[in-house]
Design an enzyme around this catalytic site. Structure first.
Site, mmCIF file in Angstrom:
data_model
loop_
_atom_site.group_PDB
_atom_site.id
_atom_site.type_symbol
_atom_site.label_atom_id
_atom_site.label_comp_id
_atom_site.label_asym_id
_atom_site.label_seq_id
_atom_site.Cartn_x
_atom_site.Cartn_y
_atom_site.Cartn_z
ATOM 1 N N LYS A 167 -0.088 -9.698 12.205
ATOM 2 C CA LYS A 167 -0.543 -8.294 12.395
ATOM 3 C C LYS A 167 0.187 -7.677 13.623
ATOM 4 O O LYS A 167 0.402 -8.504 14.642
ATOM 5 C CB LYS A 167 -1.957 -8.274 12.383
ATOM 6 C CG LYS A 167 -2.482 -6.990 11.608
ATOM 7 C CD LYS A 167 -2.409 -6.688 10.120
ATOM 8 C CE LYS A 167 -2.971 -5.622 9.785
ATOM 9 N NZ LYS A 167 -2.694 -5.455 8.193
ATOM 10 N N TYR A 190 -7.445 5.627 -10.142
ATOM 11 C CA TYR A 190 -7.150 4.492 -11.555
ATOM 12 C C TYR A 190 -8.589 4.199 -11.739
ATOM 13 O O TYR A 190 -8.672 3.958 -13.051
ATOM 14 C CB TYR A 190 -6.399 3.185 -10.757
ATOM 15 C CG TYR A 190 -5.102 3.361 -10.710
ATOM 16 C CD1 TYR A 190 -4.232 3.627 -11.600
ATOM 17 C CD2 TYR A 190 -4.678 3.287 -9.357
ATOM 18 C CE1 TYR A 190 -2.998 3.760 -11.534
ATOM 19 C CE2 TYR A 190 -3.032 3.210 -9.160
ATOM 20 C CZ TYR A 190 -2.360 3.666 -10.081
ATOM 21 O OH TYR A 190 -1.168 3.882 -9.944
ATOM 22 N N LYS A 225 13.467 -7.562 -3.697
ATOM 23 C CA LYS A 225 14.250 -6.727 -4.450
ATOM 24 C C LYS A 225 15.570 -6.642 -3.173
ATOM 25 O O LYS A 225 16.699 -6.336 -3.721
ATOM 26 C CB LYS A 225 14.038 -5.288 -4.768
ATOM 27 C CG LYS A 225 14.810 -3.948 -4.941
ATOM 28 C CD LYS A 225 14.039 -2.762 -4.989
ATOM 29 C CE LYS A 225 14.993 -1.583 -5.214
ATOM 30 N NZ LYS A 225 14.273 -0.579 -5.307
#
Length: 405
Positions: A30, A166, A291
């Site tokens: 962090k 959602y 990716k």
């Protein structure tokens, strides 16, 4: 501002356990910059972000195989794009994997579809797995499912918005939203899209015509699910005594103090812990990192093949039925259901990301439930999640062997 060394150190440790809970192979770290971004121009924020990235690079604190920052409070796609560009034009100028130095980037800069909504979507999936578990619902005096549930959101930023969206989409009703500059309430329900449009146009939720202004602390209003998605320590011991909800879903990092947690457990209020519930963000960050390292988007190599295979399968079934049952060579059309029709064209990158996130949250939830049962922890899901995470970390160290004693 609340940013300080102790907070950053605590959040770094939390990230270690969070990654372990959802099986993401990051170590956990962090960092923070102690400024109020609302007081700076975009040009100034860009200079601050780029300088911060350079300082990290000088100390070898950033890189695809070193540390991979992602957006949190006060940051988003724009800041991540600045960081990636700064890294690529400094120590990463000769690194083909440079885009993997940060996640949460825009799609054009190597980002991934579904990252913006990932944390909110993960919160929904996390709640879903426990709210559909009859044993946990009976323990808190509730019925399984979202159908008749009401919820209140604290914080209407990126996480709060998508969580609201959602939960609303799957049958729950939002009756209140709390923000730093005011709260709104409507027992009949608040539409997330209308509220989002109002905030975009007015920069605030105060004055929203679809709800009434709420005076006092909205968190203690009666509801089924309370979702704090703002800063830490939002629920202290005093507030915990007054809560009228049945489930506290920790969308933010550390919104419940330890003293408040004890009170909630004593009151049989189910608390779904942050180190599991808001791990959707780091999970999809992991997908984006992969990716970037693979240099190809998800589904690109298989999309057309999967589509054609699905249609060939339907044609094969139709031909077999016509040969067996067709009269005089008559046609027996095979019509896919609406659900199959939407999936038959093959999985896009967003479909793959959503599926991977759903599976990750479901598997992690089941593991937490098993750990809670193993150690007879009852509703103490935080202890169960920590036990599970620490066991994984211990096993990793044990099987790797300690290089230095």
């Amino acid at each position: 501002m609340d940013v300080n060394a102790d907070e950053v150190q605590a959040l770094a440790a939390l990230m270690t356990y969070k990654c372990a809970v959802v099986d993401v192979p990051f170590g956990g770290a962090k960092a923070g910059v102690k400024i109020d971004p609302r007081k700076y121009s975009e040009f100034e924020l860009e200079r601050i972000t780029r300088r911060f990235t350079l300082e990290l690079a000088k100390k070898n604190f950033i890189g695809p195989g070193v540390d991979v920052p992602a957006p949190d409070m006060g940051t988003g796609e724009k800041e991540m794009s600045w960081m990636a560009d700064t890294y690529a034009h400094s120590i990463g100028y000769n690194d083909i994997n440079a885009p993997a130095c940060v996640t949460g980037k825009p799609i054009s800069q190597g980002g991934i579809h579904g990252r913006i909504s990932a944390t909110g979507r993960g919160i929904y999936h996390g709640i879903e797995n426990f709210i559909n578990e009859a044993s946990y619902m009976s323990a808190i005096g509730a019925t399984p499912g979202f159908g008749d549930k009401t919820f209140i959101i604290q914080g209407f930023g990126n996480v709060g918005l998508h969580t609201m969206r959602y939960l609303h989409r799957h049958g729950a009703r939002c009756i209140g939203v709390a923000e730093i500059d005011g709260s709104i309430y409507n027992a009949q329900g608040i539409d997330p899209k209308e509220l989002e449009n109002f905030k975009i146009n007015n920069k605030t939720i105060v004055g929203f015509p679809g709800a009434d202004a709420y005076e006092g602390n909205l968190l203690v209003e009666k509801c089924d699910i309370l979702v704090p998605c703002a800063a830490e320590k939002a629920i202290n011991a005093e507030i915990a005594q007054e809560l009228k909800c049945k489930i506290v879903a920790e969308g933010a990092n550390g919104p419940v103090t330890p003293s408040a947690e004890k009170i909630l457990l004593d009151r049989k209020i189910l608390m779904i812990p942050d180190l599991f519930l808001n791990a959707g963000g780091v999970t999809v960050s992991y997908f984006e990192w992969l990716k970037n390292l693979n240099h190809v988007s998800y589904g690109r190599l298989t999309f057309k093949y999967d589509t054609e295979s699905n249609y060939h399968l339907l044609n094969s079934v139709q031909e077999s039925l016509e040969r067996k049952f067709g009269k005089n060579g008559g046609k027996i059309p095979i019509t896919p259901s609406d659900t199959l029709q939407t999936m038959i064209a093959g999985a896009s990158e967003k479909d793959i990301v959503h599926s991977g996130l759903s599976y990750t949250m479901e598997r992690s939830a089941r593991n937490i439930m098993r750990t809670a049962m193993k150690y007879n922890l009852g509703l103490d899901l935080r202890t169960a999640a920590y036990c599970m995470a620490i066991e994984k970390i211990f096993t990793s160290y044990k099987e790797a062997g300690l290089t230095f004693g």
